[in-house]
Design an enzyme around this catalytic site. Structure first.
Site, mmCIF file in Angstrom:
data_model
loop_
_atom_site.group_PDB
_atom_site.id
_atom_site.type_symbol
_atom_site.label_atom_id
_atom_site.label_comp_id
_atom_site.label_asym_id
_atom_site.label_seq_id
_atom_site.Cartn_x
_atom_site.Cartn_y
_atom_site.Cartn_z
ATOM 1 N N ASP A 168 34.737 65.856 16.311
ATOM 2 C CA ASP A 168 33.873 66.335 15.241
ATOM 3 C C ASP A 168 32.839 67.043 15.856
ATOM 4 O O ASP A 168 32.224 66.432 16.911
ATOM 5 C CB ASP A 168 33.995 65.597 14.101
ATOM 6 C CG ASP A 168 33.486 64.063 14.358
ATOM 7 O OD1 ASP A 168 33.072 63.761 15.497
ATOM 8 O OD2 ASP A 168 33.656 63.401 13.374
ATOM 9 N N ASP A 176 33.405 54.304 4.096
ATOM 10 C CA ASP A 176 34.062 54.911 3.178
ATOM 11 C C ASP A 176 35.682 55.184 3.421
ATOM 12 O O ASP A 176 36.293 55.731 2.541
ATOM 13 C CB ASP A 176 33.594 56.205 2.467
ATOM 14 C CG ASP A 176 33.376 57.282 3.447
ATOM 15 O OD1 ASP A 176 33.691 57.187 4.427
ATOM 16 O OD2 ASP A 176 32.652 58.041 2.857
ATOM 17 N N HIS A 236 36.401 57.082 6.293
ATOM 18 C CA HIS A 236 36.623 58.436 6.711
ATOM 19 C C HIS A 236 36.928 58.177 8.279
ATOM 20 O O HIS A 236 36.513 57.243 8.848
ATOM 21 C CB HIS A 236 35.285 59.313 6.618
ATOM 22 C CG HIS A 236 34.116 59.011 7.348
ATOM 23 N ND1 HIS A 236 33.128 58.730 6.602
ATOM 24 C CD2 HIS A 236 33.778 59.037 8.669
ATOM 25 C CE1 HIS A 236 32.058 58.611 7.727
ATOM 26 N NE2 HIS A 236 32.510 58.949 8.823
ATOM 27 N N GLU A 272 36.013 63.226 5.032
ATOM 28 C CA GLU A 272 35.703 62.239 3.856
ATOM 29 C C GLU A 272 36.652 62.017 2.742
ATOM 30 O O GLU A 272 37.623 62.844 2.920
ATOM 31 C CB GLU A 272 34.540 62.914 3.296
ATOM 32 C CG GLU A 272 33.217 63.275 4.068
ATOM 33 C CD GLU A 272 32.493 62.029 4.310
ATOM 34 O OE1 GLU A 272 32.993 60.945 4.416
ATOM 35 O OE2 GLU A 272 31.483 62.069 4.728
HETATM 36 C C1 GLP Z 1 30.572 59.134 12.208
HETATM 37 C C2 GLP Z 1 31.666 59.670 13.069
HETATM 38 C C3 GLP Z 1 32.975 58.942 13.131
HETATM 39 C C4 GLP Z 1 32.790 57.579 13.227
HETATM 40 C C5 GLP Z 1 31.922 57.159 12.085
HETATM 41 C C6 GLP Z 1 31.457 55.556 12.276
HETATM 42 O O1 GLP Z 1 30.816 59.469 10.661
HETATM 43 N N1 GLP Z 1 31.839 61.330 12.570
HETATM 44 O O2 GLP Z 1 33.679 59.443 14.164
HETATM 45 O O3 GLP Z 1 34.023 56.958 13.257
HETATM 46 O O4 GLP Z 1 30.703 57.733 12.204
HETATM 47 O O5 GLP Z 1 30.614 55.143 13.304
HETATM 48 P P1 GLP Z 1 30.145 53.936 14.050
HETATM 49 O O6 GLP Z 1 31.377 53.776 15.031
HETATM 50 O O7 GLP Z 1 29.212 54.042 14.648
HETATM 51 O O8 GLP Z 1 30.285 52.902 12.856
#
Ligand code: GLP
Length: 260
Positions: free
Chosen positions: A66, A135, A137, A142
């Site tokens: 992304d 949440d 995702h 989302e």
């Molecule tokens: C962002 C990214 C996701 C990731 C999420 C959780 O929203 N787009 O790909 O999984 O954060 O991040 P973290 O691993 O830092 O908790």
């Protein structure tokens, strides 16, 4: 789905083993790259294995999950830049072989379609590394995302923007409202999914993903439809799981020949 309730070493080694397996089958394997803190131990372990000569990513290809829309080139929080810092700079992959959706394109739908085509032209993703949002995702899909979605523009929830404000001087207003993300359908096309989650703040999302219904309200629950998923979590993230004992037993009796 294989669920590994592990310690720090599992959080690094399982994902790295999966990438190593893919590279052994095909040196030009395609790796799906997630941002966030969760995959960093995997990237660090790959760095270690490259430095000790155990594996090489010289011919590998990478596709980011992304990207934010509108962050200027050179902005340190563009996901392209994050992946370059957290992964590309550490291993011996050719930076020219690492791709991300173009969040600065004039025609965003065309850029998304082109990204889908690029992934198809590469032969699809062999191992997709994933984190999970609080949440539920994955990527930036989302809650409410179509389970068949492809790469497209999404509007981030307030919760995700607040969670990510820590990367923008704690200021939620600096976090873009829009992003481009591989869709759930795109992610499910990868041959092997490896999802990492740690900490109590992920426990609810992990429980929904693994033990709740398949629903757009928890996009990660779509992983239940995939034939080859490895979920690696720590004790805190596993706290809500009803079948935790079974997952531990399964790991303790895992056949040696099996791999991930
Ligand atoms: C962002 C990214 C996701 C990731 C999420 C959780 O929203 N787009 O790909 O999984 O954060 O991040 P973290 O691993 O830092 O908790």
């Amino acid at each position: 789905m294989e669920v590994v309730i592990g310690d720090g070493s599992h959080l690094a080694t399982v994902g790295a083993d999966a990438v190593e397996q893919a590279l052994a089958a095909r040196p030009d394997a395609v790796i799906g790259l997630a941002t966030g803190g969760s995959p960093v131990p995997v990237y660090d372990e790959l760095d270690r294995r490259v430095r000790t000569g155990r594996l090489s990513l010289r011919e590998a290809r990478g596709f980011c999950l992304d990207e934010y829309v509108g962050l200027p080139a050179g902005h340190p929080q563009r996901y392209r830049a994050v992946v370059e810092r957290d992964f590309v700079a550490k291993v011996d992959i050719d930076p020219g072989n690492v791709h991300a959706p173009d969040g600065l394109a004039d025609d965003l739908p065309a850029a998304c379609a082109a990204y889908e085509q690029q992934i198809r032209d590469a032969g699809g993703v062999d191992v997709q590394i994933l984190g999970i949002g609080a949440d539920g995702h994955i990527g930036f899909n989302e809650p409410g995302s179509s389970l068949g979605s492809r790469t497209r523009i999404k509007t981030l929830t307030r919760r995700t923007r607040e969670d990510n404000a820590r990367f923008f001087d704690g200021d939620v207003d600096q976090v873009p409202v829009h992003c481009l993300t591989q869709g759930i359908g795109t992610i499910l096309d990868a041959r092997h999914l490896v999802l990492l989650a740690t900490g109590a703040e992920k426990a609810q999302a992990v429980q929904w993903m693994l033990e709740g219904p398949v629903t757009a309200m928890c996009p990660a629950s779509a992983l239940q439809l995939h034939p080859h998923v490895t979920v690696v979590i720590d004790e805190a993230a596993a706290a809500g799981l009803r079948l935790a004992g079974y997952y531990r037993d399964t790991l303790a009796h895992k056949p040696e020949w099996q791999g991930w």
